[in-house]
Design a protein around this motif. Structure first.
Motif, mmCIF file in Angstrom:
data_model
loop_
_atom_site.group_PDB
_atom_site.id
_atom_site.type_symbol
_atom_site.label_atom_id
_atom_site.label_comp_id
_atom_site.label_asym_id
_atom_site.label_seq_id
_atom_site.Cartn_x
_atom_site.Cartn_y
_atom_site.Cartn_z
ATOM 1 N N THR A 167 -0.893 8.035 7.138
ATOM 2 C CA THR A 167 -0.928 8.882 5.955
ATOM 3 C C THR A 167 -0.589 10.312 6.347
ATOM 4 O O THR A 167 -1.095 10.816 7.345
ATOM 5 N N GLU A 168 0.273 10.942 5.573
ATOM 6 C CA GLU A 168 0.622 12.349 5.799
ATOM 7 C C GLU A 168 0.315 13.143 4.535
ATOM 8 O O GLU A 168 0.858 12.845 3.458
ATOM 9 N N ILE A 169 -0.553 14.106 4.669
ATOM 10 C CA ILE A 169 -1.012 14.914 3.545
ATOM 11 C C ILE A 169 -0.732 16.375 3.856
ATOM 12 O O ILE A 169 -1.114 16.875 4.910
ATOM 13 N N GLY A 199 1.902 7.612 2.301
ATOM 14 C CA GLY A 199 1.239 6.771 3.281
ATOM 15 C C GLY A 199 1.366 5.289 2.997
ATOM 16 O O GLY A 199 1.717 4.884 1.885
ATOM 17 N N TYR A 200 1.090 4.492 4.011
ATOM 18 C CA TYR A 200 0.894 3.052 3.866
ATOM 19 C C TYR A 200 0.278 2.521 5.149
ATOM 20 O O TYR A 200 0.179 3.237 6.152
ATOM 21 N N ASN A 201 -0.144 1.263 5.114
ATOM 22 C CA ASN A 201 -0.840 0.649 6.245
ATOM 23 C C ASN A 201 0.124 -0.140 7.128
ATOM 24 O O ASN A 201 1.130 -0.668 6.650
ATOM 25 N N ALA A 226 -3.687 3.205 9.311
ATOM 26 C CA ALA A 226 -3.257 3.856 8.076
ATOM 27 C C ALA A 226 -2.431 5.068 8.470
ATOM 28 O O ALA A 226 -2.955 6.007 9.081
ATOM 29 N N THR A 257 2.796 4.486 -0.892
ATOM 30 C CA THR A 257 2.766 5.439 -1.995
ATOM 31 C C THR A 257 3.296 6.791 -1.565
ATOM 32 O O THR A 257 3.122 7.203 -0.421
ATOM 33 N N THR A 316 0.815 -1.219 0.000
ATOM 34 C CA THR A 316 0.000 0.000 0.000
ATOM 35 C C THR A 316 0.848 1.268 0.000
ATOM 36 O O THR A 316 0.303 2.375 0.008
ATOM 37 N N PHE A 323 2.173 14.151 -0.221
ATOM 38 C CA PHE A 323 1.254 13.029 -0.021
ATOM 39 C C PHE A 323 2.088 11.766 0.133
ATOM 40 O O PHE A 323 2.931 11.454 -0.711
#
Length: 269
Positions: free
Chosen positions: A208-210, A257-259, A206, A163, A161, A255
């Motif tokens: 994730t950093e946005i 992230g991964y799980n 999850a 990206t 996952t 952007f």
């Protein structure tokens, strides 16, 4: 096919490269979100009953030190890693933090550890299985060395996952260079069952950093040193990718992230 994953070859790397890896491993301790995941699955374990703990693939020992700090935990940890350099780094940091008396450090291979049967109340494999050539061996040995009624805990990323945005080509290069088993956690329920361990709990996150990067900054800063050594990309390609991602973070357009998943199993009595 050659084994590329540099994290799975830490006992074979030059001093500069292993230094980059040690810095990257320690940087995780500064991420609140990462440490919250670690504490989250430790909370699901009966640490009060864990007098003897084995940490496989401990690296510099971020998770080992956090375990020792838990108020419920009164036992001792045997921390194992295949890299003598990382073991030395772990010993040094633990001593600086006054934790050396509760941790025994040992150079050994998590895929075939020279440890006695049924010796530990708890075995932890923290961000290990994604990096070793034969993760099934790690699980079989974890089942061998844990006591009947004891616990085996696995925590790792689901790197299938991973990206950093729209450039999937570079995502795949990063995975190829740094992750031997990007989807190993999807096999974990079966591997645990095959090792005669009973899955009793699981957690998922999850990360994730946005907009701006925090946890991912440490990884990005390591890529220029690590990725070109595996041949998946040129130095220029990696440097350009890293510079663009760091610029995106500064501009608030990042952007990534991964799980992550934790699975906790018990050995039947």
């Amino acid at each position: 096919m050659p084994f590329l994953d540099v994290y799975g070859r830490t006992h074979q790397l030059d001093a500069q490269t292993i230094g980059v890896i040690a810095t990257r491993l320690e940087a995780r301790a500064n991420s609140m979100r990462y440490m919250d995941m670690l504490r989250g699955y430790l909370e699901a374990i009966d640490l009060a009953a864990a007098n003897d703990v084995l940490a496989l693939g401990c690296g510099t020992g971020v998770e080992v030190r956090e375990l020792v700090r838990q108020p419920r935990f009164k036992g001792r940890v045997t921390a194992v890693d295949i890299s003598p350099t990382l073991i030395e780094a772990g010993q040094r940091v633990a001593a600086q933090e006054g934790l050396q008396d509760r941790i025994a450090w040992r150079v050994d291979d998590a895929q075939d550890p020279s440890l006695p049967d049924a010796a530990f109340d708890l075995v932890i494999a923290h961000t290990l299985l994604s990096h070793v050539p034969e993760p099934d061996k790690v699980i079989r040995h974890a089942a061998r060395v844990v006591k009947p009624g004891g616990t085996v805990a696995v925590f790792d990323g689901d790197y299938g996952t991973l990206t950093f945005g729209a450039d999937r080509d570079m995502d795949e290069k990063i995975i190829a260079a740094l992750i031997a088993n990007p989807r190993i956690l999807r096999r974990m329920p079966r591997l645990l069952k095959d090792a005669e361990l009973e899955l009793i709990d699981s957690r998922g996150w999850a990360l994730t950093e946005i907009g701006r990067a925090d946890f991912f900054l440490g990884g990005l800063q390591s890529f220029s040193a690590l990725l070109p050594k595996t041949g998946v990309a040129t130095q220029e390609q990696v440097d350009t990718f890293v510079a663009n991602r760091l610029r995106a973070s500064e501009e608030g357009t990042f952007f990534g992230g991964y799980n992550f998943y934790a699975m906790i199993a018990r050995k039947p009595r």
